[in-house]
Design an enzyme around this catalytic site. Structure first.
Site, PDB file in Angstrom:
ATOM      1  N   LYS A  27      -3.249  -3.246  16.253  1.00 39.73           N
ATOM      2  CA  LYS A  27      -3.889  -2.107  15.574  1.00 39.73           C
ATOM      3  C   LYS A  27      -4.773  -1.326  16.557  1.00 39.73           C
ATOM      4  O   LYS A  27      -4.760  -0.104  16.587  1.00 39.73           O
ATOM      5  CB  LYS A  27      -4.730  -2.585  14.384  1.00 39.73           C
ATOM      6  CG  LYS A  27      -3.909  -3.120  13.230  1.00 39.73           C
ATOM      7  CD  LYS A  27      -3.103  -2.043  12.548  1.00 39.73           C
ATOM      8  CE  LYS A  27      -2.176  -2.565  11.480  1.00 39.73           C
ATOM      9  NZ  LYS A  27      -1.152  -1.614  11.056  1.00 39.73           N
ATOM     10  N   ASN A  50     -10.539  -4.605   2.349  1.00 38.02           N
ATOM     11  CA  ASN A  50      -9.668  -5.621   1.730  1.00 38.02           C
ATOM     12  C   ASN A  50      -8.990  -5.099   0.468  1.00 38.02           C
ATOM     13  O   ASN A  50      -9.563  -5.214  -0.634  1.00 38.02           O
ATOM     14  CB  ASN A  50     -10.482  -6.873   1.405  1.00 38.02           C
ATOM     15  CG  ASN A  50     -10.880  -7.640   2.656  1.00 38.02           C
ATOM     16  OD1 ASN A  50     -11.499  -7.087   3.558  1.00 38.02           O
ATOM     17  ND2 ASN A  50     -10.519  -8.904   2.730  1.00 38.02           N
ATOM     18  N   SER A  75      -7.066  -1.080  10.432  1.00 33.25           N
ATOM     19  CA  SER A  75      -7.679  -2.167   9.668  1.00 33.25           C
ATOM     20  C   SER A  75      -9.112  -2.403  10.122  1.00 33.25           C
ATOM     21  O   SER A  75      -9.444  -2.183  11.300  1.00 33.25           O
ATOM     22  CB  SER A  75      -6.856  -3.433   9.910  1.00 33.25           C
ATOM     23  OG  SER A  75      -7.570  -4.565   9.494  1.00 33.25           O
ATOM     24  N   GLY A 126     -11.944 -18.314  12.714  1.00 32.72           N
ATOM     25  CA  GLY A 126     -11.759 -16.873  12.896  1.00 32.72           C
ATOM     26  C   GLY A 126     -12.417 -16.023  11.817  1.00 32.72           C
ATOM     27  O   GLY A 126     -12.550 -14.815  11.979  1.00 32.72           O
ATOM     28  N   ASN A 141      -2.123 -16.225   2.148  1.00 32.78           N
ATOM     29  CA  ASN A 141      -3.288 -16.419   3.017  1.00 32.78           C
ATOM     30  C   ASN A 141      -4.512 -15.740   2.438  1.00 32.78           C
ATOM     31  O   ASN A 141      -5.628 -16.174   2.646  1.00 32.78           O
ATOM     32  CB  ASN A 141      -3.039 -15.791   4.402  1.00 32.78           C
ATOM     33  CG  ASN A 141      -1.962 -16.527   5.146  1.00 32.78           C
ATOM     34  OD1 ASN A 141      -2.031 -17.734   5.292  1.00 32.78           O
ATOM     35  ND2 ASN A 141      -0.947 -15.791   5.592  1.00 32.78           N
ATOM     36  N   ASP A 189      15.078   0.492  10.403  1.00 32.20           N
ATOM     37  CA  ASP A 189      13.981  -0.060  11.191  1.00 32.20           C
ATOM     38  C   ASP A 189      13.358   1.085  11.985  1.00 32.20           C
ATOM     39  O   ASP A 189      14.091   1.834  12.648  1.00 32.20           O
ATOM     40  CB  ASP A 189      14.551  -1.138  12.139  1.00 32.20           C
ATOM     41  CG  ASP A 189      13.448  -1.952  12.768  1.00 32.20           C
ATOM     42  OD1 ASP A 189      12.425  -1.360  13.157  1.00 32.20           O
ATOM     43  OD2 ASP A 189      13.607  -3.185  12.851  1.00 32.20           O
ATOM     44  N   TYR A 209      -2.364  -9.592  15.815  1.00 35.64           N
ATOM     45  CA  TYR A 209      -2.203  -8.539  14.800  1.00 35.64           C
ATOM     46  C   TYR A 209      -3.271  -7.452  14.999  1.00 35.64           C
ATOM     47  O   TYR A 209      -2.973  -6.266  15.087  1.00 35.64           O
ATOM     48  CB  TYR A 209      -2.305  -9.130  13.392  1.00 35.64           C
ATOM     49  CG  TYR A 209      -2.557  -8.089  12.329  1.00 35.64           C
ATOM     50  CD1 TYR A 209      -1.561  -7.186  11.977  1.00 35.64           C
ATOM     51  CD2 TYR A 209      -3.804  -7.979  11.707  1.00 35.64           C
ATOM     52  CE1 TYR A 209      -1.790  -6.204  11.016  1.00 35.64           C
ATOM     53  CE2 TYR A 209      -4.046  -7.006  10.747  1.00 35.64           C
ATOM     54  CZ  TYR A 209      -3.036  -6.117  10.404  1.00 35.64           C
ATOM     55  OH  TYR A 209      -3.283  -5.147   9.468  1.00 35.64           O
ATOM     56  N   THR A 245     -10.179  -5.014  10.779  1.00 36.04           N
ATOM     57  CA  THR A 245     -10.108  -6.098  11.758  1.00 36.04           C
ATOM     58  C   THR A 245     -10.447  -5.597  13.164  1.00 36.04           C
ATOM     59  O   THR A 245     -10.857  -6.388  14.016  1.00 36.04           O
ATOM     60  CB  THR A 245      -8.703  -6.767  11.705  1.00 36.04           C
ATOM     61  OG1 THR A 245      -8.757  -7.993  12.390  1.00 36.04           O
ATOM     62  CG2 THR A 245      -7.631  -5.909  12.323  1.00 36.04           C
ATOM     63  N   ILE A 290       0.842  -1.213   0.000  1.00 35.37           N
ATOM     64  CA  ILE A 290       0.000   0.000   0.000  1.00 35.37           C
ATOM     65  C   ILE A 290       0.873   1.258   0.000  1.00 35.37           C
ATOM     66  O   ILE A 290       0.578   2.243  -0.677  1.00 35.37           O
ATOM     67  CB  ILE A 290      -0.977  -0.011   1.206  1.00 35.37           C
ATOM     68  CG1 ILE A 290      -1.788  -1.317   1.228  1.00 35.37           C
ATOM     69  CG2 ILE A 290      -1.916   1.186   1.140  1.00 35.37           C
ATOM     70  CD1 ILE A 290      -2.604  -1.547   2.491  1.00 35.37           C
TER      71      ILE A 290
END
Ligand code: NAD
Ligand code: UFG
Length: 334
Positions: free
Chosen positions: A153, A179, A125, A294, A198, A59, A149, A127, A12
């Site tokens: 977030k 998505n 997200s 999930g 995945n 990093d 994960y 999520t 992205i």
């Protein structure tokens, strides 16, 4: 004055870098390349016809290195993509996810504060909505998570909210992506996941290219129009453009705000297979298997708030997404 893009060599981030350059913005990219490749920077240059893009292979957890970037450059705002994103891996290696995603964000915010840089766009997200009771999902729906994960977030969202409360000059646009699929029209940049994918679209393209034999459809007994899971697929270029609108928004508004970046339309797994087959004239062999633990039945956005406050709307179609995903994959794998 430049926009710092953390994770700008990723899927992205690279598409957003292109949109920013095309809109005349000066950009700087920092990425440790843990899930990306240096060639992407070259391809961003090619696509935008740019001679050089300041790139730092650092990093974001390293305060010393981030400080150096802020010392040497005038940074007006930051778009923070850097993070690990594989849901399954986060369940197996929670520490890796908490450590990377939280530490990089905390370090970034500390350095931003030190240099009085108060404008941040954060990659969140859908999520964070957990298993929503109803769809379409609005930003004020309750939040919860089902894996480390997702928890990173949500934790980061809360941290950023607190920073905004404590510092009234700080502004954060927290973008909750649905998505993202597709790729740049040139076919030069897109998403190549490590190992066996995945996510649905990368799996489909690897079946199409012959790397994988058959797609497993995870369940056809959901309460959806054809029994398979429904999601809000959004073209990555539409998503990237949303970041420009978010930057404009935080220039004029302080405080913390969340926005859904989705189309508002849900497609099932079988809809996606059918569209991919029709657009690209390729058969995708598939079999129905058990539900994936999930997974939820339906997840799609109510994008009204983004339309109103960000003046942003997704415009590319499912056909564009299928065409561009394949256009990228066939060049990348052949
Ligand atoms: P990506 O893995 O392609 O890009 C992330 C980039 O961040 C990679 O280039 C990686 O090398 C870099 N990175 C990771 N940790 C870093 C660190 N500590 N320091 C410097 N660089 C680091 O992922 P993406 O799909 O482009 O996602 C970008 C962001 O959007 C992520 O935060 C992700 O969680 C979030 N997001 C993605 C999706 C999706 O489906 N792709 C959905 C919702 C949210
Ligand atoms: N699916 C299959 N077969 C596959 C892969 C996926 O049938 O091989 C199905 C899933 O069951 C689901 C749909 O395709 O119904 C989409 O699955 P993805 O794995 O592509 O995406 P998810 O919605 O599960 O999750 C993605 C990201 C998360 C993010 C979430 C919401 O992976 O990180 O979208 O934005 F949180």
């Amino acid at each position: 004055m430049a926009v710092l893009i953390t994770g700008g060599a990723g899927f992205i981030g690279s598409h957003t870098a292109i949109e920013l350059i095309n809109s005349g913005k000066e950009i700087i990219i920092v990425d440790n390349l843990c899930n990306s490749n240096i060639n992407t920077i070259e391809n961003i240059k090619k696509i935008t016809n740019t001679n050089s893009i300041p790139f730092f292979e650092y990093d974001c957890c390293c305060k010393k290195n981030l400080t150096k970037i802020f010392e040497e450059n005038e940074i007006e705002s930051v778009i923070h993509f850097a993070g690990l994103k594989a849901v399954g891996e986060s369940v197996e290696k929670p520490l890796k996810y908490y450590s990377n995603n939280l530490k990089s964000t905390l370090t970034l915010c500390e350095v931003m504060s030190k240099f009085n840089c108060n404008k941040l766009v954060f990659s969140s997200s859908a999520t964070v909505y957990g298993s929503p009771k109803t769809v379409p999902i609005k930003e004020n729906f309750p939040t919860s998570t089902t894996n480390p994960y997702g928890t990173t977030k949500l934790m980061i969202e809360n941290i950023l909210k607190d920073i905004c409360l404590a510092n009234p000059d700080f502004s954060v646009a927290c973008l909750r992506y649905f998505n993202p699929i597709g790729a740049h029209r040139s076919g030069l940049i897109g998403e190549i996941p490590n190992g066996i994918p995945n996510n649905l679209m990368p799996y489909i393209t690897q079946v199409a290219v012959g790397k994988l034999k058959i797609l497993s459809v995870f369940g056809n007994d959901y309460p959806t129009h054809d029994g398979t899971g429904v999601r809000d697929y959004i073209h990555v270029v539409d998503l990237a453009k949303g970041h420009l609108n978010a930057l404009k928004y935080i220039e004029n508004h302080n405080g913390f705000e969340t926005f859904n970046l989705g189309t508002g339309v849900g497609y099932s797994v079988l809809d996606i297979i059918k569209a991919f087959e029709q657009v690209n004239n390729i058969k995708i062999p598939y079999k129905i298997v058990q539900r994936r633990p999930g997974d939820i039945a339906e997840c799609y956005a109510d994008p009204t708030k983004s339309q109103k406050l960000l003046n942003w709307k997704a415009t590319l179609s499912l056909e564009d997404m299928c065409h561009d995903s394949w256009n990228f994959a066939k060049l990348a794998f052949n």
